[in-house]
Design a protein around this motif. Structure first.
Motif, PDB file in Angstrom:
ATOM      1  N   TYR A  80       0.834  -1.210   0.000  1.00 60.96           N
ATOM      2  CA  TYR A  80       0.000   0.000   0.000  1.00 60.96           C
ATOM      3  C   TYR A  80       0.868   1.259   0.000  1.00 60.96           C
ATOM      4  O   TYR A  80       0.500   2.280  -0.616  1.00 60.96           O
ATOM      5  CB  TYR A  80      -0.930   0.001   1.202  1.00 60.96           C
ATOM      6  CG  TYR A  80      -2.150  -0.869   1.014  1.00 60.96           C
ATOM      7  CD1 TYR A  80      -3.193  -0.456   0.186  1.00 60.96           C
ATOM      8  CD2 TYR A  80      -2.270  -2.099   1.665  1.00 60.96           C
ATOM      9  CE1 TYR A  80      -4.318  -1.241   0.022  1.00 60.96           C
ATOM     10  CE2 TYR A  80      -3.384  -2.893   1.497  1.00 60.96           C
ATOM     11  CZ  TYR A  80      -4.404  -2.464   0.669  1.00 60.96           C
ATOM     12  OH  TYR A  80      -5.505  -3.247   0.479  1.00 60.96           O
ATOM     13  N   SER A  83       2.161   1.805  -3.487  1.00 60.74           N
ATOM     14  CA  SER A  83       1.058   2.232  -4.337  1.00 60.74           C
ATOM     15  C   SER A  83       0.746   3.712  -4.121  1.00 60.74           C
ATOM     16  O   SER A  83       0.502   4.463  -5.082  1.00 60.74           O
ATOM     17  CB  SER A  83      -0.177   1.373  -4.050  1.00 60.74           C
ATOM     18  OG  SER A  83      -1.275   1.802  -4.832  1.00 60.74           O
ATOM     19  N   ALA A  84       0.766   4.179  -2.876  1.00 60.47           N
ATOM     20  CA  ALA A  84       0.494   5.587  -2.580  1.00 60.47           C
ATOM     21  C   ALA A  84       1.594   6.493  -3.146  1.00 60.47           C
ATOM     22  O   ALA A  84       1.311   7.560  -3.710  1.00 60.47           O
ATOM     23  CB  ALA A  84       0.364   5.785  -1.066  1.00 60.47           C
ATOM     24  N   LEU A  87       1.128   6.727  -6.847  1.00 60.15           N
ATOM     25  CA  LEU A  87      -0.027   7.555  -7.168  1.00 60.15           C
ATOM     26  C   LEU A  87       0.300   9.047  -7.011  1.00 60.15           C
ATOM     27  O   LEU A  87      -0.121   9.887  -7.822  1.00 60.15           O
ATOM     28  CB  LEU A  87      -1.202   7.168  -6.280  1.00 60.15           C
ATOM     29  CG  LEU A  87      -2.578   7.719  -6.667  1.00 60.15           C
ATOM     30  CD1 LEU A  87      -2.946   7.286  -8.084  1.00 60.15           C
ATOM     31  CD2 LEU A  87      -3.630   7.230  -5.674  1.00 60.15           C
ATOM     32  N   GLY A 121      -5.664  -5.001  -3.536  1.00 62.75           N
ATOM     33  CA  GLY A 121      -6.052  -3.682  -3.057  1.00 62.75           C
ATOM     34  C   GLY A 121      -5.071  -2.599  -3.477  1.00 62.75           C
ATOM     35  O   GLY A 121      -5.468  -1.476  -3.839  1.00 62.75           O
ATOM     36  N   ALA A 122      -3.758  -2.924  -3.455  1.00 58.56           N
ATOM     37  CA  ALA A 122      -2.744  -1.937  -3.826  1.00 58.56           C
ATOM     38  C   ALA A 122      -2.840  -1.578  -5.310  1.00 58.56           C
ATOM     39  O   ALA A 122      -2.834  -0.392  -5.677  1.00 58.56           O
ATOM     40  CB  ALA A 122      -1.351  -2.470  -3.487  1.00 58.56           C
ATOM     41  N   LEU A 125      -6.019   0.357  -5.941  1.00 61.90           N
ATOM     42  CA  LEU A 125      -5.889   1.751  -5.535  1.00 61.90           C
ATOM     43  C   LEU A 125      -5.192   2.577  -6.617  1.00 61.90           C
ATOM     44  O   LEU A 125      -5.629   3.690  -6.961  1.00 61.90           O
ATOM     45  CB  LEU A 125      -5.113   1.823  -4.224  1.00 61.90           C
ATOM     46  CG  LEU A 125      -4.772   3.228  -3.709  1.00 61.90           C
ATOM     47  CD1 LEU A 125      -6.043   3.992  -3.368  1.00 61.90           C
ATOM     48  CD2 LEU A 125      -3.844   3.128  -2.490  1.00 61.90           C
ATOM     49  N   ALA A 128      -7.619   2.872  -9.746  1.00 70.25           N
ATOM     50  CA  ALA A 128      -8.727   3.805  -9.516  1.00 70.25           C
ATOM     51  C   ALA A 128      -8.219   5.243  -9.419  1.00 70.25           C
ATOM     52  O   ALA A 128      -8.842   6.189  -9.959  1.00 70.25           O
ATOM     53  CB  ALA A 128      -9.466   3.419  -8.238  1.00 70.25           C
ATOM     54  N   GLY A 129      -7.067   5.443  -8.761  1.00 76.05           N
ATOM     55  CA  GLY A 129      -6.516   6.786  -8.657  1.00 76.05           C
ATOM     56  C   GLY A 129      -6.080   7.330 -10.010  1.00 76.05           C
ATOM     57  O   GLY A 129      -6.302   8.520 -10.314  1.00 76.05           O
TER      58      GLY A 129
END
Length: 425
Positions: A80, A83-84, A87, A121-122, A125, A128-129
Protein backbone atom coordinates in the motif's frame (compact mmCIF):
# COMPACT_ATOMS: atom_id res chain seq x y z
CA UNK A 1 15.26 -12.72 21.40
CA UNK A 2 17.01 -11.44 24.58
CA UNK A 3 19.95 -13.73 23.99
CA UNK A 4 20.35 -12.39 20.47
CA UNK A 5 20.34 -8.78 21.75
CA UNK A 6 22.93 -9.57 24.42
CA UNK A 7 25.40 -11.35 22.16
CA UNK A 8 28.41 -9.06 21.70
CA UNK A 9 29.92 -8.54 18.28
CA UNK A 10 26.72 -9.42 16.36
CA UNK A 11 25.49 -6.51 14.20
CA UNK A 12 21.79 -5.57 14.38
CA UNK A 13 21.11 -6.59 10.76
CA UNK A 14 22.35 -10.12 11.45
CA UNK A 15 20.11 -10.44 14.53
CA UNK A 16 17.16 -9.25 12.39
CA UNK A 17 17.92 -11.95 9.79
CA UNK A 18 18.03 -14.62 12.49
CA UNK A 19 14.63 -13.54 13.84
CA UNK A 20 12.84 -13.31 10.50
CA UNK A 21 14.64 -16.07 8.60
CA UNK A 22 15.22 -13.67 5.70
CA UNK A 23 17.29 -10.50 5.59
CA UNK A 24 16.35 -7.08 4.20
CA UNK A 25 16.23 -6.97 0.41
CA UNK A 26 18.95 -4.33 0.07
CA UNK A 27 20.52 -5.49 -3.17
CA UNK A 28 17.36 -5.81 -5.25
CA UNK A 29 15.97 -2.54 -3.84
CA UNK A 30 19.20 -0.70 -4.67
CA UNK A 31 19.11 -2.07 -8.21
CA UNK A 32 15.48 -0.90 -8.63
CA UNK A 33 16.37 2.55 -7.27
CA UNK A 34 19.26 3.00 -9.73
CA UNK A 35 17.17 1.77 -12.66
CA UNK A 36 14.23 4.04 -11.69
CA UNK A 37 16.45 7.12 -11.47
CA UNK A 38 18.20 6.47 -14.79
CA UNK A 39 15.12 5.24 -16.67
CA UNK A 40 12.93 8.10 -15.52
CA UNK A 41 15.52 10.59 -16.75
CA UNK A 42 15.40 9.01 -20.20
CA UNK A 43 11.55 8.90 -20.11
CA UNK A 44 11.45 12.63 -19.22
CA UNK A 45 13.32 13.45 -22.42
CA UNK A 46 10.74 11.53 -24.48
CA UNK A 47 7.62 12.90 -22.71
CA UNK A 48 7.92 16.63 -23.22
CA UNK A 49 4.34 17.30 -22.16
CA UNK A 50 4.89 16.13 -18.59
CA UNK A 51 6.40 17.99 -15.63
CA UNK A 52 10.22 17.93 -15.62
CA UNK A 53 11.93 15.86 -12.96
CA UNK A 54 12.91 17.88 -9.90
CA UNK A 55 14.09 17.14 -6.40
CA UNK A 56 10.62 16.04 -5.27
CA UNK A 57 10.34 13.60 -8.17
CA UNK A 58 13.78 12.17 -7.41
CA UNK A 59 12.74 11.72 -3.78
CA UNK A 60 9.59 9.83 -4.79
CA UNK A 61 11.61 7.65 -7.16
CA UNK A 62 13.90 6.82 -4.24
CA UNK A 63 11.15 6.35 -1.64
CA UNK A 64 9.44 3.49 -3.51
CA UNK A 65 12.59 1.28 -3.71
CA UNK A 66 13.41 2.21 -0.12
CA UNK A 67 10.10 0.74 1.03
CA UNK A 68 10.88 -2.45 -0.92
CA UNK A 69 13.69 -3.20 1.52
CA UNK A 70 11.06 -4.41 4.03
CA UNK A 71 8.69 -6.11 1.58
CA UNK A 72 9.39 -9.60 2.97
CA UNK A 73 8.86 -8.50 6.56
CA UNK A 74 5.82 -6.23 6.07
CA UNK A 75 4.30 -7.14 2.68
CA UNK A 76 0.91 -5.48 3.25
CA UNK A 77 2.24 -2.13 4.46
CA UNK A 78 4.88 -2.02 1.73
CA UNK A 79 2.36 -2.80 -1.02
CA UNK A 80 0.00 0.00 0.00
CA UNK A 81 2.88 2.38 0.73
CA UNK A 82 4.48 1.91 -2.69
CA UNK A 83 1.06 2.23 -4.34
CA UNK A 84 0.49 5.59 -2.58
CA UNK A 85 3.96 6.85 -3.54
CA UNK A 86 3.38 5.88 -7.17
CA UNK A 87 -0.03 7.55 -7.17
CA UNK A 88 1.49 10.80 -5.79
CA UNK A 89 4.17 10.66 -8.49
CA UNK A 90 1.53 10.33 -11.24
CA UNK A 91 -0.70 13.00 -9.69
CA UNK A 92 2.22 15.45 -9.65
CA UNK A 93 2.41 15.18 -13.43
CA UNK A 94 5.84 13.59 -13.65
CA UNK A 95 6.63 11.38 -16.68
CA UNK A 96 5.58 7.74 -16.80
CA UNK A 97 8.36 5.18 -16.66
CA UNK A 98 10.16 2.76 -14.29
CA UNK A 99 8.25 4.11 -11.30
CA UNK A 100 5.81 1.21 -11.74
CA UNK A 101 8.54 -1.40 -11.16
CA UNK A 102 8.51 -0.78 -7.40
CA UNK A 103 4.76 -1.45 -7.25
CA UNK A 104 5.14 -4.61 -9.30
CA UNK A 105 7.76 -6.02 -6.89
CA UNK A 106 5.73 -4.98 -3.83
CA UNK A 107 2.59 -6.73 -5.11
CA UNK A 108 4.61 -9.77 -6.14
CA UNK A 109 6.05 -10.07 -2.60
CA UNK A 110 2.57 -9.70 -1.07
CA UNK A 111 1.11 -12.49 -3.21
CA UNK A 112 4.05 -14.81 -2.48
CA UNK A 113 3.59 -14.11 1.24
CA UNK A 114 -0.07 -15.17 0.97
CA UNK A 115 -1.46 -11.60 1.21
CA UNK A 116 -3.38 -11.69 -2.05
CA UNK A 117 -6.05 -9.20 -0.93
CA UNK A 118 -3.38 -6.65 -0.10
CA UNK A 119 -1.84 -7.02 -3.56
CA UNK A 120 -5.22 -6.66 -5.26
CA UNK A 121 -6.05 -3.68 -3.06
CA UNK A 122 -2.74 -1.94 -3.83
CA UNK A 123 -3.05 -2.27 -7.61
CA UNK A 124 -6.75 -1.44 -7.40
CA UNK A 125 -5.89 1.75 -5.53
CA UNK A 126 -3.40 2.75 -8.23
CA UNK A 127 -5.78 1.89 -11.05
CA UNK A 128 -8.73 3.80 -9.52
CA UNK A 129 -6.52 6.79 -8.66
CA UNK A 130 -5.05 6.92 -12.15
CA UNK A 131 -8.56 6.76 -13.65
CA UNK A 132 -9.72 9.57 -11.38
CA UNK A 133 -6.68 11.77 -12.16
CA UNK A 134 -6.74 11.14 -15.89
CA UNK A 135 -10.45 11.89 -16.44
CA UNK A 136 -11.68 14.12 -13.62
CA UNK A 137 -8.86 15.79 -11.68
CA UNK A 138 -6.55 16.58 -14.60
CA UNK A 139 -7.80 20.21 -14.62
CA UNK A 140 -6.66 20.74 -11.03
CA UNK A 141 -3.33 18.93 -11.22
CA UNK A 142 -0.15 19.64 -13.20
CA UNK A 143 0.85 19.95 -15.94
CA UNK A 144 -1.14 23.05 -16.83
CA UNK A 145 -3.38 22.73 -19.87
CA UNK A 146 -3.34 18.96 -19.78
CA UNK A 147 -6.32 17.16 -21.29
CA UNK A 148 -8.03 13.89 -20.34
CA UNK A 149 -5.99 10.73 -20.69
CA UNK A 150 -6.78 8.59 -23.73
CA UNK A 151 -8.73 5.42 -23.01
CA UNK A 152 -6.08 3.40 -24.80
CA UNK A 153 -3.70 4.42 -22.03
CA UNK A 154 -6.20 3.23 -19.43
CA UNK A 155 -6.43 -0.13 -21.19
CA UNK A 156 -2.64 -0.37 -21.11
CA UNK A 157 -2.57 0.35 -17.38
CA UNK A 158 -5.30 -2.26 -16.80
CA UNK A 159 -3.42 -4.89 -18.81
CA UNK A 160 -0.24 -4.10 -16.88
CA UNK A 161 -2.03 -4.48 -13.55
CA UNK A 162 -3.58 -7.81 -14.54
CA UNK A 163 -0.24 -9.08 -15.84
CA UNK A 164 1.44 -8.32 -12.51
CA UNK A 165 -1.23 -10.19 -10.56
CA UNK A 166 -1.28 -13.13 -12.98
CA UNK A 167 2.50 -13.61 -12.83
CA UNK A 168 2.45 -13.31 -9.04
CA UNK A 169 -0.29 -15.92 -8.72
CA UNK A 170 1.55 -18.26 -11.09
CA UNK A 171 4.75 -18.02 -9.07
CA UNK A 172 2.84 -18.53 -5.83
CA UNK A 173 1.17 -21.69 -7.17
CA UNK A 174 4.47 -23.07 -8.40
CA UNK A 175 6.10 -22.45 -5.03
CA UNK A 176 3.26 -24.17 -3.23
CA UNK A 177 3.60 -27.15 -5.57
CA UNK A 178 7.33 -27.31 -4.92
CA UNK A 179 6.76 -27.10 -1.17
CA UNK A 180 4.13 -29.85 -1.35
CA UNK A 181 6.47 -32.05 -3.40
CA UNK A 182 9.26 -31.53 -0.87
CA UNK A 183 6.91 -32.39 1.99
CA UNK A 184 5.74 -35.55 0.21
CA UNK A 185 9.32 -36.62 -0.45
CA UNK A 186 10.21 -36.02 3.19
CA UNK A 187 7.16 -38.00 4.34
CA UNK A 188 7.99 -40.86 1.97
CA UNK A 189 11.57 -40.91 3.21
CA UNK A 190 10.35 -40.95 6.80
CA UNK A 191 7.99 -43.84 6.02
CA UNK A 192 10.78 -45.73 4.30
CA UNK A 193 13.06 -45.24 7.31
CA UNK A 194 10.32 -46.38 9.71
CA UNK A 195 9.54 -49.44 7.60
CA UNK A 196 13.22 -50.36 7.45
CA UNK A 197 13.52 -49.87 11.21
CA UNK A 198 10.55 -52.16 11.83
CA UNK A 199 11.93 -54.75 9.41
CA UNK A 200 15.29 -54.83 11.19
CA UNK A 201 13.56 -54.94 14.58
CA UNK A 202 11.51 -57.97 13.46
CA UNK A 203 14.58 -59.71 12.09
CA UNK A 204 16.56 -59.16 15.28
CA UNK A 205 13.63 -60.21 17.44
CA UNK A 206 13.08 -63.43 15.52
CA UNK A 207 16.76 -64.35 15.42
CA UNK A 208 17.51 -63.55 19.04
CA UNK A 209 14.26 -64.91 20.48
CA UNK A 210 14.75 -68.32 18.89
CA UNK A 211 18.47 -68.62 19.60
CA UNK A 212 18.28 -67.31 23.17
CA UNK A 213 15.41 -69.71 23.91
CA UNK A 214 17.54 -72.65 22.75
CA UNK A 215 20.50 -71.37 24.76
CA UNK A 216 18.34 -70.85 27.86
CA UNK A 217 16.94 -74.38 27.74
CA UNK A 218 20.32 -76.00 27.11
CA UNK A 219 21.98 -73.91 29.83
CA UNK A 220 19.39 -75.21 32.30
CA UNK A 221 20.04 -78.79 31.14
CA UNK A 222 23.81 -78.30 31.46
CA UNK A 223 23.55 -76.90 34.97
CA UNK A 224 21.24 -79.71 36.09
CA UNK A 225 23.45 -82.49 34.65
CA UNK A 226 26.88 -80.97 35.20
CA UNK A 227 27.68 -83.32 38.10
CA UNK A 228 25.47 -86.33 37.39
CA UNK A 229 25.93 -86.64 33.61
CA UNK A 230 28.96 -84.71 32.32
CA UNK A 231 28.55 -86.04 28.76
CA UNK A 232 24.99 -84.75 28.49
CA UNK A 233 26.14 -81.42 29.93
CA UNK A 234 28.91 -81.31 27.32
CA UNK A 235 26.31 -81.93 24.60
CA UNK A 236 24.21 -79.04 25.95
CA UNK A 237 27.23 -76.73 25.87
CA UNK A 238 27.94 -77.79 22.28
CA UNK A 239 24.38 -76.89 21.33
CA UNK A 240 24.74 -73.53 23.07
CA UNK A 241 27.91 -72.83 21.12
CA UNK A 242 26.29 -73.72 17.78
CA UNK A 243 23.14 -71.70 18.50
CA UNK A 244 25.10 -68.63 19.61
CA UNK A 245 27.37 -68.84 16.56
CA UNK A 246 24.38 -68.98 14.23
CA UNK A 247 22.67 -66.11 16.05
CA UNK A 248 25.80 -63.97 15.81
CA UNK A 249 26.05 -64.69 12.09
CA UNK A 250 22.45 -63.68 11.40
CA UNK A 251 22.71 -60.57 13.58
CA UNK A 252 25.89 -59.58 11.76
CA UNK A 253 24.09 -60.04 8.44
CA UNK A 254 21.27 -57.75 9.56
CA UNK A 255 23.69 -55.12 10.84
CA UNK A 256 25.71 -55.26 7.62
CA UNK A 257 22.67 -53.94 5.76
CA UNK A 258 22.86 -50.85 7.98
CA UNK A 259 26.57 -50.29 7.40
CA UNK A 260 26.41 -50.76 3.62
CA UNK A 261 22.87 -49.88 2.45
CA UNK A 262 22.05 -51.11 -1.04
CA UNK A 263 24.68 -53.87 -1.07
CA UNK A 264 23.70 -57.48 -1.42
CA UNK A 265 23.87 -59.48 1.83
CA UNK A 266 26.86 -61.77 2.27
CA UNK A 267 24.64 -64.78 2.92
CA UNK A 268 21.23 -65.58 1.44
CA UNK A 269 18.20 -64.83 3.58
CA UNK A 270 16.79 -67.92 5.32
CA UNK A 271 13.79 -69.68 3.81
CA UNK A 272 11.83 -72.91 3.98
CA UNK A 273 14.85 -74.78 2.63
CA UNK A 274 16.30 -74.38 6.13
CA UNK A 275 13.31 -75.97 7.81
CA UNK A 276 15.27 -79.18 8.66
CA UNK A 277 17.89 -77.02 10.36
CA UNK A 278 15.13 -75.31 12.33
CA UNK A 279 13.74 -78.63 13.54
CA UNK A 280 17.24 -79.71 14.61
CA UNK A 281 17.59 -76.56 16.69
CA UNK A 282 14.18 -77.20 18.25
CA UNK A 283 15.21 -80.78 18.99
CA UNK A 284 18.35 -79.47 20.70
CA UNK A 285 16.01 -77.46 22.96
CA UNK A 286 14.08 -80.61 23.82
CA UNK A 287 11.20 -80.10 21.37
CA UNK A 288 10.26 -82.84 18.92
CA UNK A 289 8.84 -81.40 15.70
CA UNK A 290 6.84 -83.39 13.18
CA UNK A 291 6.43 -81.97 9.67
CA UNK A 292 3.75 -82.87 7.13
CA UNK A 293 3.22 -81.41 3.67
CA UNK A 294 0.06 -81.23 1.57
CA UNK A 295 0.18 -80.45 -2.15
CA UNK A 296 3.10 -79.78 -4.46
CA UNK A 297 5.68 -77.33 -3.19
CA UNK A 298 5.96 -74.15 -5.27
CA UNK A 299 8.66 -71.50 -5.47
CA UNK A 300 7.98 -68.63 -3.10
CA UNK A 301 9.03 -64.99 -3.64
CA UNK A 302 12.05 -64.10 -1.46
CA UNK A 303 9.97 -61.99 0.92
CA UNK A 304 7.33 -64.68 1.40
CA UNK A 305 10.01 -67.37 1.82
CA UNK A 306 11.70 -65.38 4.58
CA UNK A 307 8.36 -64.58 6.25
CA UNK A 308 7.35 -68.26 6.23
CA UNK A 309 10.63 -69.27 7.86
CA UNK A 310 10.42 -66.54 10.51
CA UNK A 311 6.80 -67.33 11.34
CA UNK A 312 7.61 -71.01 11.87
CA UNK A 313 10.69 -70.05 13.86
CA UNK A 314 8.72 -67.75 16.15
CA UNK A 315 5.88 -70.25 16.57
CA UNK A 316 8.29 -73.02 17.60
CA UNK A 317 10.13 -70.60 19.90
CA UNK A 318 6.84 -69.81 21.63
CA UNK A 319 6.20 -73.54 22.11
CA UNK A 320 9.61 -73.89 23.79
CA UNK A 321 8.97 -70.88 26.00
CA UNK A 322 5.33 -71.16 26.96
CA UNK A 323 4.12 -74.73 26.45
CA UNK A 324 4.49 -77.70 28.73
CA UNK A 325 4.36 -79.97 25.68
CA UNK A 326 7.63 -81.26 24.25
CA UNK A 327 6.14 -82.02 20.83
CA UNK A 328 4.91 -79.77 18.04
CA UNK A 329 3.30 -80.47 14.66
CA UNK A 330 4.01 -78.36 11.59
CA UNK A 331 1.89 -78.65 8.45
CA UNK A 332 2.61 -76.93 5.16
CA UNK A 333 -0.42 -76.85 2.87
CA UNK A 334 0.31 -75.67 -0.69
CA UNK A 335 -2.76 -74.23 -2.37
CA UNK A 336 -3.04 -72.71 -5.89
CA UNK A 337 -3.04 -69.15 -4.54
CA UNK A 338 -1.52 -69.31 -1.06
CA UNK A 339 0.61 -71.31 1.34
CA UNK A 340 -0.91 -72.24 4.69
CA UNK A 341 1.39 -72.82 7.66
CA UNK A 342 0.02 -74.46 10.79
CA UNK A 343 1.84 -75.11 14.06
CA UNK A 344 0.13 -77.11 16.84
CA UNK A 345 1.25 -78.15 20.29
CA UNK A 346 -0.61 -80.15 22.90
CA UNK A 347 0.00 -77.73 25.79
CA UNK A 348 -0.75 -76.93 28.49
CA UNK A 349 0.58 -73.38 28.78
CA UNK A 350 3.22 -73.04 31.49
CA UNK A 351 2.24 -69.47 32.37
CA UNK A 352 5.72 -68.71 33.62
CA UNK A 353 7.86 -65.77 32.56
CA UNK A 354 10.12 -66.39 29.60
CA UNK A 355 11.99 -63.17 29.41
CA UNK A 356 10.51 -62.12 26.08
CA UNK A 357 9.38 -58.74 24.82
CA UNK A 358 5.76 -59.59 24.09
CA UNK A 359 6.13 -58.91 20.37
CA UNK A 360 6.18 -62.46 19.01
CA UNK A 361 2.64 -62.71 17.67
CA UNK A 362 2.66 -59.03 16.74
CA UNK A 363 5.77 -59.56 14.61
CA UNK A 364 4.20 -62.57 12.89
CA UNK A 365 1.06 -60.61 12.07
CA UNK A 366 3.12 -57.72 10.70
CA UNK A 367 5.11 -60.05 8.45
CA UNK A 368 1.97 -61.70 7.10
CA UNK A 369 0.10 -58.40 6.66
CA UNK A 370 3.03 -56.88 4.75
CA UNK A 371 2.60 -59.61 2.11
CA UNK A 372 -1.21 -59.48 2.07
CA UNK A 373 -1.53 -62.56 4.28
CA UNK A 374 -3.28 -63.37 7.54
CA UNK A 375 -2.46 -64.88 10.94
CA UNK A 376 -4.86 -66.64 13.31
CA UNK A 377 -3.50 -67.72 16.69
CA UNK A 378 -5.15 -68.97 19.86
CA UNK A 379 -5.78 -71.89 22.20
CA UNK A 380 -7.46 -75.05 20.94
CA UNK A 381 -10.64 -76.26 22.66
CA UNK A 382 -9.03 -79.62 23.48
CA UNK A 383 -5.91 -77.97 24.94
CA UNK A 384 -2.73 -76.68 23.44
CA UNK A 385 -2.19 -73.83 21.08
CA UNK A 386 -2.40 -73.31 17.32
CA UNK A 387 -0.96 -70.77 14.89
CA UNK A 388 -2.34 -70.66 11.33
CA UNK A 389 -0.69 -68.39 8.76
CA UNK A 390 -1.69 -67.90 5.13
CA UNK A 391 0.76 -66.26 2.77
CA UNK A 392 -0.06 -65.44 -0.88
CA UNK A 393 2.13 -67.04 -3.52
CA UNK A 394 2.10 -63.74 -5.43
CA UNK A 395 2.60 -60.34 -3.87
CA UNK A 396 -0.44 -58.80 -5.58
CA UNK A 397 -2.80 -61.64 -4.62
CA UNK A 398 -4.37 -61.53 -1.18
CA UNK A 399 -5.35 -64.89 0.33
CA UNK A 400 -8.92 -65.62 1.33
CA UNK A 401 -9.96 -65.44 4.92
CA UNK A 402 -9.10 -68.52 7.01
CA UNK A 403 -11.76 -71.21 6.53
CA UNK A 404 -12.81 -74.12 8.63
CA UNK A 405 -9.88 -76.46 9.23
CA UNK A 406 -10.27 -79.88 7.55
CA UNK A 407 -8.40 -81.38 10.48
CA UNK A 408 -10.69 -82.86 13.18
CA UNK A 409 -9.40 -80.24 15.61
CA UNK A 410 -11.40 -77.03 15.24
CA UNK A 411 -9.53 -73.87 14.32
CA UNK A 412 -8.71 -71.43 17.15
CA UNK A 413 -10.46 -68.14 17.64
CA UNK A 414 -8.75 -65.04 16.35
CA UNK A 415 -8.88 -63.55 19.87
CA UNK A 416 -8.26 -66.25 22.46
CA UNK A 417 -10.24 -66.18 25.68
CA UNK A 418 -9.89 -69.48 27.60
CA UNK A 419 -6.13 -69.15 28.18
CA UNK A 420 -3.46 -66.54 27.60
CA UNK A 421 -1.78 -66.73 24.18
CA UNK A 422 1.67 -68.23 23.82
CA UNK A 423 3.35 -64.93 23.50
CA UNK A 424 6.21 -63.36 25.37
CA UNK A 425 4.94 -61.84 28.60
Amino acid sequence: MDEQRERPGVPPWQRWMERTGRGPAWRSSLLVAVFAQAGSGWAAQEQTGRVALDGFARLLLLLGPLLLVWRHRYPVAVAYGVSAVTLVYIGAGFPYGPVFISLALACFAAVIAGRRRAAWGAVGLLWAGHLLIGHWLYRLLPPAGDGPAPWAQELGITAWVLAILAVSELVRIRREQWALARAERAAAEKRRVNEERLRIARELHDVLAHSISVINVQAGVGLALLDSDPEQARSALTTIKAASKEALGEVRQVLDTLRTPGDAPRAPAPGLDRLPELTEQAAAAGLTVGITTDGDALALPPGADLAAFRILQEALTNVVRHSGSRTARVRLSWQPRFLELRVDDEGPATGGPAGGSGNGLVGMRERAAALGGTIAAGPRPDGGFRVVARLPLKAETAPPEPEADPDPDPAPEAVPKPAPPQEDP
